[in-house]
Motif scaffolding. Structure first.
Motif, mmCIF file in Angstrom:
data_model
loop_
_atom_site.group_PDB
_atom_site.id
_atom_site.type_symbol
_atom_site.label_atom_id
_atom_site.label_comp_id
_atom_site.label_asym_id
_atom_site.label_seq_id
_atom_site.Cartn_x
_atom_site.Cartn_y
_atom_site.Cartn_z
ATOM 1 N N CYS A 158 -6.150 -2.580 1.345
ATOM 2 C CA CYS A 158 -5.174 -2.499 2.427
ATOM 3 C C CYS A 158 -5.847 -2.853 3.752
ATOM 4 O O CYS A 158 -6.905 -2.317 4.077
ATOM 5 N N CYS A 177 -5.306 0.688 6.156
ATOM 6 C CA CYS A 177 -6.052 1.934 5.904
ATOM 7 C C CYS A 177 -7.389 1.685 5.197
ATOM 8 O O CYS A 177 -8.208 2.588 5.102
ATOM 9 N N LEU A 213 0.037 4.241 0.516
ATOM 10 C CA LEU A 213 -0.384 5.254 1.476
ATOM 11 C C LEU A 213 0.228 5.017 2.858
ATOM 12 O O LEU A 213 0.798 5.902 3.450
ATOM 13 N N CYS A 214 0.123 3.795 3.354
ATOM 14 C CA CYS A 214 0.657 3.522 4.701
ATOM 15 C C CYS A 214 1.892 2.620 4.657
ATOM 16 O O CYS A 214 2.366 2.190 5.710
ATOM 17 N N CYS A 228 0.865 -1.179 0.000
ATOM 18 C CA CYS A 228 0.000 0.000 0.000
ATOM 19 C C CYS A 228 0.898 1.224 0.000
ATOM 20 O O CYS A 228 1.741 1.371 0.895
HETATM 21 ZN ZN LIG Z 1 -2.831 1.324 3.458
#
Ligand SMILES: [Zn+2]
Length: 104
Positions: free
Chosen positions: A61, A64, A31-32, A29
């Protein structure tokens, strides 16, 4: 002279083939920054025999909950590296009954 095509078609690799040759999927992922390794055989049980390019849109994910930052890369790690890798394994698939109501 062979007929010329405007583009060259590449064969699409399916999950069953990835499982057969022992490929693993690195799913992350953006984003995280969560990264996990999966066996192609486990993804095959979960998603069916889809193209390896379709796996990405099926993943979400676990941290998140987003789908749009997921990236999937398949490769065939050398046996020495594979032994050191940690895999997220499929334990069980549970079917969930979901009720959908509609008023008259
Ligand atoms: Zn994530």
């Amino acid at each position: 002279m062979p007929e010329q095509y405007p583009y060259r078609r590449y064969p699409v690799q399916m999950l069953s083939k990835a499982d057969e040759i022992g490929q693993v999927a690195h799913i992350s992922c953006g984003l995280c920054n969560l990264r996990r390794n999966y066996l192609a055989g486990d993804l095959l049980k979960l998603l069916g025999n889809v193209s390896i390019f379709d796996v990405e849109r099926h993943m979400r994910c676990t941290q998140c909950g987003r789908k749009d930052y997921m990236t999937v890369k398949f490769d065939l790690p050398p046996p020495g590296d594979r032994v050191k890798m940690k895999f997220r394994r499929l334990v069980e698939i549970k079917m969930v009954r979901k009720f959908i109501w509609q008023d008259d």
